[in-house]
Design an enzyme around this catalytic site. Structure first.
Site, PDB file in Angstrom:
ATOM      1  N   LYS A  49      85.846  -4.241  18.097  1.00 32.11           N
ATOM      2  CA  LYS A  49      86.643  -3.905  16.904  1.00 32.11           C
ATOM      3  C   LYS A  49      87.959  -4.657  16.920  1.00 32.11           C
ATOM      4  O   LYS A  49      88.456  -5.079  17.973  1.00 32.11           O
ATOM      5  CB  LYS A  49      86.916  -2.398  16.826  1.00 32.11           C
ATOM      6  CG  LYS A  49      87.685  -1.784  18.005  1.00 32.11           C
ATOM      7  CD  LYS A  49      89.184  -1.827  17.917  1.00 32.11           C
ATOM      8  CE  LYS A  49      89.836  -1.262  19.170  1.00 32.11           C
ATOM      9  NZ  LYS A  49      91.221  -1.596  19.369  1.00 32.11           N
ATOM     10  N   ASP A  55      88.621   5.576  20.879  1.00 35.17           N
ATOM     11  CA  ASP A  55      87.977   4.492  20.125  1.00 35.17           C
ATOM     12  C   ASP A  55      86.454   4.581  20.141  1.00 35.17           C
ATOM     13  O   ASP A  55      85.784   3.792  19.470  1.00 35.17           O
ATOM     14  CB  ASP A  55      88.376   3.129  20.716  1.00 35.17           C
ATOM     15  CG  ASP A  55      89.829   2.756  20.439  1.00 35.17           C
ATOM     16  OD1 ASP A  55      90.481   3.441  19.627  1.00 35.17           O
ATOM     17  OD2 ASP A  55      90.301   1.777  21.036  1.00 35.17           O
TER      18      ASP A  55
HETATM   19  P1  ATP Z   1      90.827  -0.435  23.735  1.00 33.67           P
HETATM   20  O1  ATP Z   1      90.791  -1.544  22.744  1.00 33.67           O
HETATM   21  O2  ATP Z   1      89.897   0.696  23.408  1.00 33.67           O
HETATM   22  O3  ATP Z   1      92.189  -0.010  24.130  1.00 33.67           O
HETATM   23  P2  ATP Z   1      90.297  -2.409  25.727  1.00 33.67           P
HETATM   24  O4  ATP Z   1      89.367  -3.309  24.975  1.00 33.67           O
HETATM   25  O5  ATP Z   1      91.724  -2.812  25.843  1.00 33.67           O
HETATM   26  O6  ATP Z   1      90.180  -0.969  25.111  1.00 33.67           O
HETATM   27  P3  ATP Z   1      88.339  -2.108  27.750  1.00 33.67           P
HETATM   28  O7  ATP Z   1      87.633  -3.422  27.846  1.00 33.67           O
HETATM   29  O8  ATP Z   1      87.653  -1.019  27.060  1.00 33.67           O
HETATM   30  O9  ATP Z   1      89.798  -2.277  27.174  1.00 33.67           O
HETATM   31  O10 ATP Z   1      88.670  -1.700  29.267  1.00 33.67           O
HETATM   32  C1  ATP Z   1      89.834  -1.052  29.670  1.00 33.67           C
HETATM   33  C2  ATP Z   1      89.623  -0.587  31.117  1.00 33.67           C
HETATM   34  O11 ATP Z   1      88.606   0.404  31.128  1.00 33.67           O
HETATM   35  C3  ATP Z   1      89.122  -1.682  32.040  1.00 33.67           C
HETATM   36  O12 ATP Z   1      90.173  -2.340  32.683  1.00 33.67           O
HETATM   37  C4  ATP Z   1      88.212  -0.950  33.012  1.00 33.67           C
HETATM   38  O13 ATP Z   1      88.886  -0.595  34.186  1.00 33.67           O
HETATM   39  C5  ATP Z   1      87.821   0.339  32.291  1.00 33.67           C
HETATM   40  N1  ATP Z   1      86.387   0.429  31.877  1.00 33.67           N
HETATM   41  C6  ATP Z   1      85.622   1.517  31.943  1.00 33.67           C
HETATM   42  N2  ATP Z   1      84.390   1.289  31.478  1.00 33.67           N
HETATM   43  C7  ATP Z   1      84.348   0.017  31.096  1.00 33.67           C
HETATM   44  C8  ATP Z   1      83.334  -0.799  30.527  1.00 33.67           C
HETATM   45  N3  ATP Z   1      82.101  -0.340  30.289  1.00 33.67           N
HETATM   46  N4  ATP Z   1      83.648  -2.055  30.222  1.00 33.67           N
HETATM   47  C9  ATP Z   1      84.895  -2.523  30.447  1.00 33.67           C
HETATM   48  N5  ATP Z   1      85.882  -1.806  31.020  1.00 33.67           N
HETATM   49  C10 ATP Z   1      85.629  -0.539  31.341  1.00 33.67           C
END
Ligand code: ATP
Length: 297
Positions: A10, A137
């Protein structure tokens, strides 16, 4: 037997953030748009719960029970009184810790996949409730398209989208922790009056019309100053994308991925090339929106 589910990333076309609540969360007016970058989550019957991951950022993904996909499996299994005995494999194409809800996508994907594998027959409302319990999210990763999220972002109202929007995403080196970015938001907000978050009527109209120029004029992210404060080099990435012909650029969610709205696919390819050549990002990806939510493939 296995089931594979494809789930989109997203971008937040508007992220209006209110003051910190007593529980530490922030009230949001969060306009989500699902974009055509996908993780694929495959669940296979196994002796016990196990998570594996492949992809360029796989080394940064936790494989224990903190992985949102594992938490989703455990939540559904517990509700339906069964053992969480599956191997979850994540083919990861969404940048990790990039503000594109990659972990949330995997949570929603694993949930839909296990529901299908086990024949649980959970209603849409039950799946959404489990998603909301996993993270703010996650419900949007399930529904896709475009939606306004209120509360912590998890209360969703679907939004109309009148056309295709083309995007370029500049992937930064290393992630930014979402709690750290909110912490910086709170620090920068100290002593200031923070208005209640409200969705922009002009932005919702631009989405409904499918008008990229109007949408570009209304993109906002209240977390951007905090993300730029923690990662000043993102200003160079934003400048490079704009100079290359993007209609607008902004930090995606809590960053550090930056998102550029472009008028068409050809411009997108050019902007992606220029971003890479600028040396201000690790990778540049093009994608179209809106994308459908989590679906069995
Ligand atoms: P958001 O946009 O919802 O804030 P994000 O895209 O910044 O999230 P994610 O890639 O969802 O961040 O990952 C954030 C943290 O969550 C990672 O650093 C990791 O430690 C943890 N995590 C838990 N499950 C997962 C997963 N399936 N894939 C990636 N990271 C994960």
């Amino acid at each position: 037997m296995s089931v594979t589910v494809r789930v989109p990333a997203k971008v937040n076309v508007q992220l209006a953030v209110g003051a910190a609540r007593p529980d530490g969360f922030h009230d949001l007016a969060n306009v989500f748009l699902a974009v055509g970058l996908y993780d694929e989550v495959t669940v296979t019957e196994a002796d016990e719960l196990r998570v594996t991951c492949e992809g360029p950022d796989a080394a940064e993904v936790p494989l224990d029970r903190t992985n949102l996909a594992a938490r989703a499996v455990l939540a559904l299994a517990e509700r339906h009184g069964r053992a969480p005995a599956v191997h979850v494999h994540i083919a990861k194409d969404i940048p990790v810790a990039g503000g594109m809800a990659g972990g949330s996508a995997d949570g929603a994907g694993a949930l839909v996949a296990c529901d299908a594998l086990w024949g649980t027959g959970a209603s849409r409302d039950e799946l959404l409730e489990i998603c909301a319990g996993l993270g703010s999210d996650v419900p949007f990763s399930l529904v896709g398209g475009a939606a306004l999220g209120t509360g912590r972002g998890e209360r969703l109202t679907p939004l109309e989208v009148g056309g295709t929007f083309h995007w370029v995403f500049a992937v930064a080196d290393g992630g930014l922790s979402t709690p750290a970015v909110y912490g910086e938001f709170d620090r920068l907000a100290r002593g200031r009056e923070i208005p209640g978050p409200v969705a922009s009527a002009d932005l919702l109209a631009a989405l409904a019309k499918g008008d990229a120029h109007a949408l570009a004029a209304t993109l906002t992210n209240d977390l951007q100053p905090a993300a730029l404060s923690l990662r000043p080099s993102l200003a160079d990435t934003l400048a490079a994308g704009r100079a290359a012909g993007a209609l607008a650029g902004l930090v995606s969610g809590s960053g550090p991925t930056t998102a550029f709205l472009v008028p068409d696919e050809e411009t997108g390819a050019r902007v992606a090339e220029a971003l890479l050549a600028s040396g201000t990002c690790r990778a540049a990806r093009t994608a179209a929106a809106p994308a459908a939510g989590a679906a069995v493939v």
